[in-house]
Write an enzyme that holds these catalytic residues in place. Structure first.
Site, mmCIF file in Angstrom:
data_model
loop_
_atom_site.group_PDB
_atom_site.id
_atom_site.type_symbol
_atom_site.label_atom_id
_atom_site.label_comp_id
_atom_site.label_asym_id
_atom_site.label_seq_id
_atom_site.Cartn_x
_atom_site.Cartn_y
_atom_site.Cartn_z
ATOM 1 N N SER A 1 0.841 -1.189 0.000
ATOM 2 C CA SER A 1 0.000 0.000 0.000
ATOM 3 C C SER A 1 0.876 1.238 0.000
ATOM 4 O O SER A 1 2.050 1.186 0.399
ATOM 5 C CB SER A 1 -0.890 0.003 1.252
ATOM 6 O OG SER A 1 -1.524 1.246 1.440
ATOM 7 N N TYR B 1 -1.705 -0.240 10.726
ATOM 8 C CA TYR B 1 -1.875 -0.661 9.330
ATOM 9 C C TYR B 1 -0.606 -0.342 8.536
ATOM 10 O O TYR B 1 -0.084 -1.194 7.804
ATOM 11 C CB TYR B 1 -3.078 0.045 8.709
ATOM 12 C CG TYR B 1 -3.309 -0.299 7.255
ATOM 13 C CD1 TYR B 1 -3.788 -1.555 6.885
ATOM 14 C CD2 TYR B 1 -3.051 0.631 6.242
ATOM 15 C CE1 TYR B 1 -3.996 -1.876 5.552
ATOM 16 C CE2 TYR B 1 -3.266 0.318 4.913
ATOM 17 C CZ TYR B 1 -3.735 -0.932 4.575
ATOM 18 O OH TYR B 1 -3.944 -1.249 3.249
#
Length: 242
Positions: A139, A152
């Site tokens: 990501s 995250y």
């Protein structure tokens, strides 16, 4: 694709989003695909739709025994794994709080340890392949941490570092590619439990211009490159994402 037997690709988190779009894209170019996920009904429906050369295998990336069974079933039914796409992931965002400890644990177990364990289980098949590939879905958060996405981001930074080390260890026999998408129109916001954050992120994702199919096309392109060329890392965002 070559004139030899079709390559076999394993995709984790294959029940939705990028994980659903990728086996569709690869199957269309001649791959045999194994869809791994916990939502059995969903991956079975996709495999039925794709038809010959598509196999649904219920598996949980946090459960090594289920992954081992999946690898054996895959080998027995459609052949050795040539490509592993570590896509399974969850995203819990919100201010850091002890109240979210279970969410943090789940992200670490699925996003980071899940990819590592899946690769451990399939590594023998990948190294036995005449030219294996591993694609790790990370990501933008693996490069830039922001308020509210700390754990995250930590899982994605972990994926990035592990991928680079793995790339060096496995070259030239197995290529390792890291894909780092920005905002993609997927169901990731559904995992968020912090109400204010969920509202804001859902609105952002609802307006996303990049689709899972866009990412799947990039993955398919990467895998189609000749063996002397390794695409190590791709960062991609919607054109209007800051």
């Amino acid at each position: 694709m070559s004139s030899q037997s079709p390559r076999v690709a394993v995709i984790t988190g294959a029940s939705s989003g990028i994980g659903e779009a990728t086996p569709r894209a690869l199957h269309a170019t001649g791959y045999r695909v194994a869809l791994l996920a916990r939502r059995t009904d969903r991956i079975q429906a996709i495999a039925n739709e794709l038809g010959t050369g598509a196999l649904a295998i219920p598996a949980d990336v946090t459960d090594r025994d289920s992954l081992t069974a999946a690898a054996q079933q895959l080998h027995d039914e459609i052949g050795n794994t040539d490509v592993l796409i570590n896509n399974a992931g969850v995203m819990h965002l919100g201010p850091f709080s002890p109240d979210q400890r279970d969410d943090y644990r789940q992200m670490i177990d699925i996003n980071l340890l899940g990819a590592i364990t899946t690769t451990e289980v399939f590594l023998d098949q990948l190294t036995a392949s005449p030219g294996g590939d591993i694609v790790n879905i990370s990501s933008v958060a693996g490069r830039t941490a922001r308020a509210g996405n700390g754990v995250y981001a930590a899982t994605k930074w972990g994926i990035n570092g592990w991928s680079e080390s793995l790339r060096q260890e496995l070259l030239p026999d197995v290529r390792v590619t890291l894909i780092e998408p920005g905002v993609v129109a997927t169901e990731l916001p559904n995992h968020i439990t912090h109400s204010h954050t969920k509202t804001a992120i859902t609105d952002l994702y609802d307006k996303a211009t990049v689709t899972p199919e866009d990412i799947a096309e990039v993955i398919a392109f990467t895998l189609s490159r000749p063996r002397h060329l390794a695409i190590n890392e791709i960062l991609l965002r919607p054109a209007d994402q800051i």
